[in-house]
Design an enzyme around this catalytic site. Structure first.
Site, PDB file in Angstrom:
ATOM      1  N   SER A 174       0.787  -1.588  -0.754  1.00 16.67           N
ATOM      2  CA  SER A 174      -0.125   0.212  -0.375  1.00 16.67           C
ATOM      3  C   SER A 174       1.076   1.004  -0.427  1.00 16.67           C
ATOM      4  O   SER A 174       1.678   1.020  -0.880  1.00 16.67           O
ATOM      5  CB  SER A 174      -1.261  -0.008   0.821  1.00 16.67           C
ATOM      6  N   ASP A 384      -7.819  -5.305  -6.682  1.00 16.47           N
ATOM      7  CA  ASP A 384      -7.716  -4.056  -6.084  1.00 16.47           C
ATOM      8  C   ASP A 384      -8.332  -2.939  -7.101  1.00 16.47           C
ATOM      9  O   ASP A 384      -7.558  -2.874  -8.113  1.00 16.47           O
ATOM     10  CB  ASP A 384      -6.704  -3.952  -5.047  1.00 16.47           C
ATOM     11  N   HIS A 441      -6.544  -5.346  -1.652  1.00 14.57           N
ATOM     12  CA  HIS A 441      -5.842  -4.842  -1.939  1.00 14.57           C
ATOM     13  C   HIS A 441      -4.300  -4.695  -0.974  1.00 14.57           C
ATOM     14  O   HIS A 441      -3.082  -4.920  -1.487  1.00 14.57           O
ATOM     15  CB  HIS A 441      -5.670  -3.616  -0.999  1.00 14.57           C
TER      16      HIS A 441
END
Length: 464
Positions: A174, A384, A441
């Site tokens: 991330s 994602d 994600h």
């Protein structure tokens, strides 16, 4: 080796006392831990105003030979405990046995500690159990956080000299995709300058990494089109009316604004981190932004513990409630060695940080690193939409690397686990990019078996 490092230890040692301890048991985990866990603080900064908290877990296979990973969770401001429990660490919550007031932990058979030693670091300051002794020390940025993490790693290795020879990788997912290449550059520059201790840097890995906020968000619309969330007709019209720019929208361009509102209607109920899971936003929509461009972790901006657990539909955010209860329990904090007097409440993601994003596009760092002798693994959960795989592939292709293999599937237990492609440059740098089929994600949270197979093969220099 230790006697050679003593002068260095004195040179870069903590001004304040460092703290580390071996943790043999934890509340909620039955019996003794079946892995070696160390927790502690390392002070960084000129006067050690910043105290960074870490969890270190030795490889369950061969601590002496297996790689050493530094793991950073995203945010910025998301605790590495989230990565440890929900992604790649050796313990996880046993949801079937836990109650609202008594979280139960169990062993994770797909932990990356089966193949690597891992330092889970709460960075930047204000994340997890990391804290500062002065208010000004909480002011942090991409570059200053990377510098503090580099200092942390130098000091940690000095106090753990047996791991200096292990292959070193900087890893995370991330938003850590912005700071990881900066940290790797700092380490590489230090090696070339002869800075001690000399680290055995081999490479870095990043999962669904943020690279450039604006570009990453812009790719959500073409991704939504590819995944049949936005029709071909609406996508083509929007692309024409908005001149291909979905972020810097001219407020007088009525046609573009109308198109984007229609896109918003298509995507407003989509869970950004995994398009197949229920969207469970518990905050009112912020009408000053386009709904499709809302932040990656918007649903975590509320006190999730106070949100009643719903029986229908199931929401992934319900899984995170136990981490708040567990990490804020006084017995847990005592067992982990959290310092008394740091009254800081633990949050999975702290979005109140005094944080300046001073690196708006991290590609320049990858361009620099591609000239070095390094390995890189970049992976994307292909469901994602917050950081679409298309955005990641776009900046990788901008590096002008040499294609070394075709886009091809890789398998786990006879089933396709994802699709990978290999790039290289000057026979020194190589970058493997892969998707994780069906993952969201934070890919290991969704597909732990496949991600462990990916990590094991890549760290061992095997084809995926």
């Amino acid at each position: 080796m230790l006697h050679l490092l003593l002068p260095l230890l004195l040179l870069i040692s903590n001004v304040g006392p460092s703290q580390s301890a071996i943790v043999e048991s934890l509340p909620g985990f039955p019996g003794e831990l079946p892995f070696k866990l160390e927790t502690g603080y390392v002070g960084v900064g000129e006067l050690e105003e910043v105290q960074l908290f870490y969890y270190f877990i030795e490889s369950e296979r061969s601590p002496k030979d297996d790689p050493l990973l530094l793991w950073l969770t995203g945010g910025p401001g998301c605790s590495s405990l989230s990565g440890l429990i929900y992604e790649i660490g050796p313990m996880q919550f046993d949801f079937s046995s836990s109650s609202g007031t008594k979280p139960i932990l169990k062993y994770n058979p797909y932990s990356w500690t089966k193949v690597a030693n891992i330092i889970f670091l709460d960075a930047p300051v204000g994340t997890g159990f990391s804290y500062a002794t002065t208010s000004t020390a909480y002011n942090i940025s991409d570059t200053s956080s990377a510098a503090q993490t580099y200092e942390f790693l130098r000091k940690w290795l000095v106090s753990h000299p047996s791991f200096l020879a292990n292959p070193l990788y900087v890893t995370g997912d991330s938003y850590s995709g912005v700071v990881i290449p900066i940290i790797v550059k700092n380490i590489q520059d230090g090696i070339e300058a002869g800075r001690q201790p000399q680290m055995n840097l081999v490479g870095y890995t990043m999962g669904n990494p943020v690279t450039c906020d604006k570009k990453d968000v812009s790719f959500r619309i073409p991704y939504a089109n590819k995944m049949a969330l936005v029709s071909d007709e609406l996508y083509e019209t929007t692309k024409i009316d908005c001149n291909g720019d979905f972020q810097n929208v001219d407020p007088t361009n009525g046609a573009c604004l109308t198109d984007l509102e229609m896109v918003s209607l298509c995507l407003e109920k989509i869970y950004l981190q995994h398009i197949l899971e229920p969207s469970c936003n518990v905050v009112s929509p912020n009408h000053t932004r386009l709904k499709w461009s809302r932040s990656i972790l918007e649903e975590d901006t509320v006190d999730i513990v106070s949100v009643p657990q719903q029986s229908r539909p199931w929401c992934r955010s319900a899984n995170y409630i136990y981490s708040y209860i567990w990490a804020n329990d006084e017995k847990v904090r005592e067992a982990l060695g959290v310092r008394e007097g740091t009254k800081q409440e633990w949050n999975r993601c702290n979005f109140t940080l005094s944080y300046t994003k001073d690196v708006l596009d991290a590609v320049v760092y990858h361009e620099y690193l591609s000239e070095k002798t390094l390995r890189a693994l970049v992976y994307s959960g292909d469901h994602d939409i917050s950081i679409p795989y298309m955005s990641t592939l776009d900046w990788i292709r901008s590096l002008n690397l040499t294609l070394k293999g075709s886009w091809s599937p890789w398998f786990v237990e006879g089933q396709i686990a994802g699709y990978s492609i290999l790039y290289s440059k000057n026979s020194k740098y190589d970058l493997t990019y892969t998707t994780i089929k069906g993952a969201g994600h934070t890919a290991p949270e969704y597909k732990p078996k496949q991600c462990l197979a990916m990590a094991d093969r890549w760290f061992s220099y095997y084809p995926l």
